[in-house]
Design a protein around this motif. Structure first.
Motif, short mmCIF file in Angstrom:
data_model
loop_
_atom_site.label_atom_id
_atom_site.label_comp_id
_atom_site.label_asym_id
_atom_site.label_seq_id
_atom_site.Cartn_x
_atom_site.Cartn_y
_atom_site.Cartn_z
N GLN A 219 55.77 132.52 7.81
CA GLN A 219 55.17 132.87 9.10
C GLN A 219 54.11 133.96 8.93
O GLN A 219 54.32 134.95 8.25
N GLY A 220 52.94 133.76 9.55
CA GLY A 220 51.88 134.75 9.56
C GLY A 220 51.03 134.83 8.31
O GLY A 220 50.16 135.68 8.21
N SER A 221 51.26 133.94 7.34
CA SER A 221 50.46 133.97 6.10
C SER A 221 49.01 133.62 6.40
O SER A 221 48.73 132.72 7.18
N THR A 222 48.09 134.36 5.79
CA THR A 222 46.67 134.04 5.94
C THR A 222 46.06 133.86 4.55
O THR A 222 46.55 134.41 3.56
N GLY A 223 45.01 133.06 4.49
CA GLY A 223 44.34 132.79 3.22
C GLY A 223 45.06 131.79 2.34
O GLY A 223 44.66 131.56 1.21
N VAL A 224 46.11 131.16 2.85
CA VAL A 224 46.85 130.15 2.09
C VAL A 224 46.07 128.84 2.14
O VAL A 224 45.70 128.37 3.22
N GLU A 225 45.79 128.27 0.98
CA GLU A 225 45.09 126.98 0.94
C GLU A 225 46.12 125.86 1.00
O GLU A 225 47.08 125.84 0.23
N GLY B 234 46.53 134.05 13.06
CA GLY B 234 46.92 133.29 14.24
C GLY B 234 47.51 131.94 13.92
O GLY B 234 48.16 131.32 14.77
N ASP B 235 47.29 131.43 12.71
CA ASP B 235 47.90 130.16 12.30
C ASP B 235 49.37 130.41 11.95
O ASP B 235 49.71 131.42 11.35
N PHE B 236 50.20 129.50 12.30
CA PHE B 236 51.60 129.50 11.88
C PHE B 236 52.29 130.84 12.14
O PHE B 236 53.00 131.37 11.30
N GLY B 237 52.08 131.39 13.34
CA GLY B 237 52.68 132.67 13.71
C GLY B 237 54.14 132.55 14.11
O GLY B 237 54.84 133.55 14.22
N THR B 238 54.59 131.33 14.32
CA THR B 238 55.97 131.08 14.74
C THR B 238 56.66 130.19 13.71
O THR B 238 56.11 129.16 13.32
N ASP C 271 58.56 129.20 7.40
CA ASP C 271 59.78 130.01 7.37
C ASP C 271 59.54 131.39 7.97
O ASP C 271 58.43 131.91 7.91
N ALA C 272 60.59 131.99 8.53
CA ALA C 272 60.50 133.32 9.11
C ALA C 272 60.27 134.35 8.02
O ALA C 272 60.80 134.24 6.92
N SER C 273 59.47 135.34 8.34
CA SER C 273 59.25 136.47 7.44
C SER C 273 60.46 137.40 7.52
O SER C 273 61.08 137.52 8.57
N ILE C 274 60.81 138.05 6.40
CA ILE C 274 61.97 138.98 6.44
C ILE C 274 61.52 140.42 6.55
O ILE C 274 60.39 140.76 6.33
#
Length: 105
Positions: free
Chosen positions: A9-15, A70-74, A102-105
């Motif tokens: 969740q909340g990852s940015t820059g992931v290809e 903003g992508d995959f925030g949930t 997956d949820a961030s810890i």
């Protein structure tokens, strides 16, 4: 369709790389495909979000999308689908696939 099927969740820059295949599992070349490729994303009953992806490898039918804020925030199972346009207006809709967030810890 094959791709990165899991992220946090909340990852940015992931290809995310997605390979377009026909019903028999054969790669569909995207030699004449027009950029951008539309990536549709939906989580549950939420509104569908659209993002622009690009053809990464035309001969091997690979499309690439790099996540932004903003992508995959949930967390959850996000349904995804590609809309690929060709000259003359022909549009191919990929079979829907799932990206697990997956949820961030």
């Amino acid at each position: 369709m094959s791709c990165c099927k899991s992220m946090v969740q909340g990852s940015t820059g992931v290809e995310i790389f997605m390979t377009v295949r026909d019903c028999d599992g054969n790669v569909v070349p995207l030699t004449d495909a027009v950029d951008p490729v539309v990536l549709k994303l939906k989580l549950g009953s939420s509104a569908t979000v659209t993002r622009n992806a690009v053809v990464h490898d035309r001969e091997r039918g690979i499309v690439r999308y790099q996540t932004i804020g903003g992508d995959f925030g949930t967390p959850g199972q996000w349904k995804a689908q590609l809309l690929i346009t060709f000259p003359g207006g022909k549009v191919i809709n990929s079979k829907p696939f799932v990206i697990q967030v997956d949820a961030s810890i």
